[in-house]
Design an enzyme around this catalytic site. Sequence first.
Site, PDB file in Angstrom:
ATOM      1  N   HIS A  46     -56.195  65.253 -19.084  1.00 17.34           N
ATOM      2  CA  HIS A  46     -55.012  65.266 -19.944  1.00 17.34           C
ATOM      3  C   HIS A  46     -53.847  65.998 -19.264  1.00 17.34           C
ATOM      4  O   HIS A  46     -52.695  65.579 -19.341  1.00 17.34           O
ATOM      5  CB  HIS A  46     -55.383  65.927 -21.275  1.00 17.34           C
ATOM      6  N   GLU A  49     -52.337  63.753 -16.742  1.00 21.50           N
ATOM      7  CA  GLU A  49     -51.531  62.716 -17.416  1.00 21.50           C
ATOM      8  C   GLU A  49     -50.104  63.239 -17.660  1.00 21.50           C
ATOM      9  O   GLU A  49     -49.128  62.548 -17.394  1.00 21.50           O
ATOM     10  CB  GLU A  49     -52.220  62.337 -18.733  1.00 21.50           C
ATOM     11  N   HIS A  50     -49.989  64.472 -18.140  1.00 24.43           N
ATOM     12  CA  HIS A  50     -48.652  65.055 -18.349  1.00 24.43           C
ATOM     13  C   HIS A  50     -47.872  65.161 -17.032  1.00 24.43           C
ATOM     14  O   HIS A  50     -46.675  64.942 -16.978  1.00 24.43           O
ATOM     15  CB  HIS A  50     -48.775  66.456 -18.952  1.00 24.43           C
ATOM     16  N   GLU A 126     -49.604  72.468 -27.546  1.00 23.68           N
ATOM     17  CA  GLU A 126     -50.253  71.275 -28.102  1.00 23.68           C
ATOM     18  C   GLU A 126     -51.639  71.649 -28.661  1.00 23.68           C
ATOM     19  O   GLU A 126     -52.025  71.204 -29.741  1.00 23.68           O
ATOM     20  CB  GLU A 126     -50.379  70.202 -26.997  1.00 23.68           C
TER      21      GLU A 126
END
Lengths: 418, 459
Positions: A46, A49-50, A126
């Site tokens: 993840h 991905e950012h 997040e």
Amino acid sequence: MYKKVLLDNGIPLVSFKSNDVRSVCVGIWVNTGSRHEDISNNGISHFLEHMFFKGTAERTSQAIAMESDNLGAELNAFTSSETTTFYIKALDQYLSHALGLLTDIFQGSTFPLQEIEKEKGIIAEEIKMVEDSPSDLVHDLFNRSVWGDEGLGLSVLGNIEVINGFTRDSLVKYRESKYAAGNIVVACSGNFDDNLLVSYLNKTIGRVHDSLKPEKSFSQKFNGKINIVSKDLSESHICLGLQGVSATSAERYKMYLLNTILGAGASSRLFQEVREKRGLVYSIYSYNATYYDNGLWGIYAGTDRKHVIDVIDITVNEIRNISDTVTDYELTKAKNQLKGNLTFALESTNSRMTSIARQEINYGRYYTPEEILGFVDAVTLDDLKFFAKKLIGGNPFALTVYGPVSERDFKAYEKILR
Amino acid sequence: MRINRPNKTKNVSRCPQLIAASVFFVLCFSLFTGAYALEAKRSLLENGMTLMVVEKHNLPVVKVVVGIKAGSIYEPEGKSGVANLAASLLTEGTFKRTARQISSEIEFVGGSVGASAGEDYITVSLSVLKKDVELGFDILSDIILNPSFPEDELKKKAEIIKADIISSEDDPSYVAQREFNKAVFGEHPYGRLLSGTVETIEKISRDDLVGFHSGYYTAGNAIMSVVGDLSSQEAEELIKKYFSNWRAGSVTTVSAQKIPVQKKRNTVTVDKDLTQATISLGHLGVSREDPDYYSLTVMNYILGGGGFASRLMDNIREDKGLVYDVHSYFNPRKYGGSFEVSLQTKNESANKAIEEVLEEIRKIRSERVSDAELTGAQLFLTGSFPMKIETSSRIANFLIAVEFYRLGADYIDKYPTYINSVTKEDVLRVAKKYLDPDNYTIIVVANQKEAGIREEYSK
């Protein structure tokens, strides 16, 4: 019209062309997600991905955002336990621009050091957002309880301490090890020029290296555990489940039908019995989480403290009885519901792109909607009863409750779940 | 929980006369032409209902949305939640069908019906395969025209809604939004919870629902959009068959209820054991029918509406790393609206985030935006527009809004011109006129000890 070609390096490009829309949606699917991580690097898929939006050799992060906006496009990415997906949706006339942007971030991202440090803070925000949202957090707690501290039990976001330890070197190495041709599928749906699409992708993604280290694979055991997490909340959040079937199982259509009958839609058994007839919950539904080698058949319910045991009791009873009581009428209704959902989903270029990509990843081929409906229609009541009996049998349920409850509330009721 | 007192409404007919049943098309013309090839046929039926039909034959599906002016702004005093309850009970029983029959019959053919309430209007939706469209219309007309509001279903639904309200108290975004609307709109109905409160829901009786339904659920208050694999002639015949008995009623209007204008800073803090502060900052905005709406859309896109390209996102997320998400938006309704910036950040960063938001608001009010920002906003807004109306469902809901907010028969064709004619001067002018970095409301839902909101934000 569906079409599959292989790019020069062997990456499958699957596409579905429709002349009646003005948009095109292109997605790059990488077979890597949180289940391929371990406790020491959980969250890295993840995080990566950012980082693909933080600048390339050609574009700063601001330029990426501006260019995407100038096309009126939607450029985004998402990570799950098995895949990381980058996609762009734009008007058909901007296809080559859109491909230019998507392939640049995918292949040319430089992961600047200062951006890595900043992103650690953003992802911490997040993670905290999920922690403050009980109906989201309960699913993470449930997965961890069912699958343990590895593979499918790991959360997509990871934990803040582990993330703070990521370095540019660890990110680059992780990308090298996963983002290889053998791990990638490209999917495109909407209105587009075939030749332009293939030639552009061959010049870009078609050159991605294809050396791939073999993925460690291990089968995970389903733990039918009771996991009570006390928290001073207004209501209780319940996740209950049994081991389901995998995305590639020949029995997946029976699973979809059984799930639809149990808890999808307002006429489903759980909605009618627990919410409509008894008014015990404000929300209840069942779901199938399917992975390439495993599955989870889950139920979520939200209720107040005094009804938690009743809700669990009634839900477990509904499930235990379903193989003896399911009717032809319910089966036909479920088949029609799946048919309706499938047909409506074909309208959106995003969902069509996702559907053809997942089919390629899971089966290495495409099934037309008619073929899928044929498989669904072929399930008989006897098939379903037999399947339900085998799936449910005397298997233990996994249970997670998050809210104003304590373990001792459940001591006397453990037998319900066994 | 404080209860906002609803305002009075007037000109609502409680004894509407029945109008001749036959459906007759008195107006018929093509709504949209040109660039996006979305041809809608708009007609005004004799019973006062407006009908929009878009033929789309690529898939065998039909989507119908009925918008009815029966939103929460029409609720009588002390009965907050009645609009939402009335809408959500439509599918819970008619004089012909029980709740279970409704859901089973439509789900048996793989379709769905549902209703949801808004502040200005409610919508009732039908999704169905073309081959079952006859049954779909039968059920749709039954739930709109003949709901029976059974006592036992009302009781159950009220309990479920109350439980949902209580559960939502654990959701910081919900709490922030509720407090924001309450603080910004004061006693105006837009300041109330759509769901009502636990207290007001308990006061709603079956008679209230029957009265609300008979007063507002009338053909004259309705707009219907039909999108999908149906010719306009087929749609007209279905409507003639299933909706010809819908009485016209009289068209609902709301008295000019003044939204109180706030001229001071107002800080509302809600203390909760949370790791993050959820912050809403803003004030009154504009109506959807305001001519400055398009300039505001462009200005807001640059400020905080435009995702990663916006100033707020660039500064507060990308540069300072304080948030995962920050957005600003105008939420326009029929009779007014709000402007709001919302974000979540660590409790300890709350003051810093507020400071940055106010700084960006000051900046966009004092200097012209750059050419690149203006062009970027215009390209995005015009370029993404056609993609927002690609599926039947989106088209059907969009058509209801176009008609309800009187956006015009040529709205799709004109939208790019509306956006592209906005200048840097317009952006500056509307930023000065509609943004206020001095008189605003801030809602902070957080661990207040850790957040320690500075006094300057509340004075």
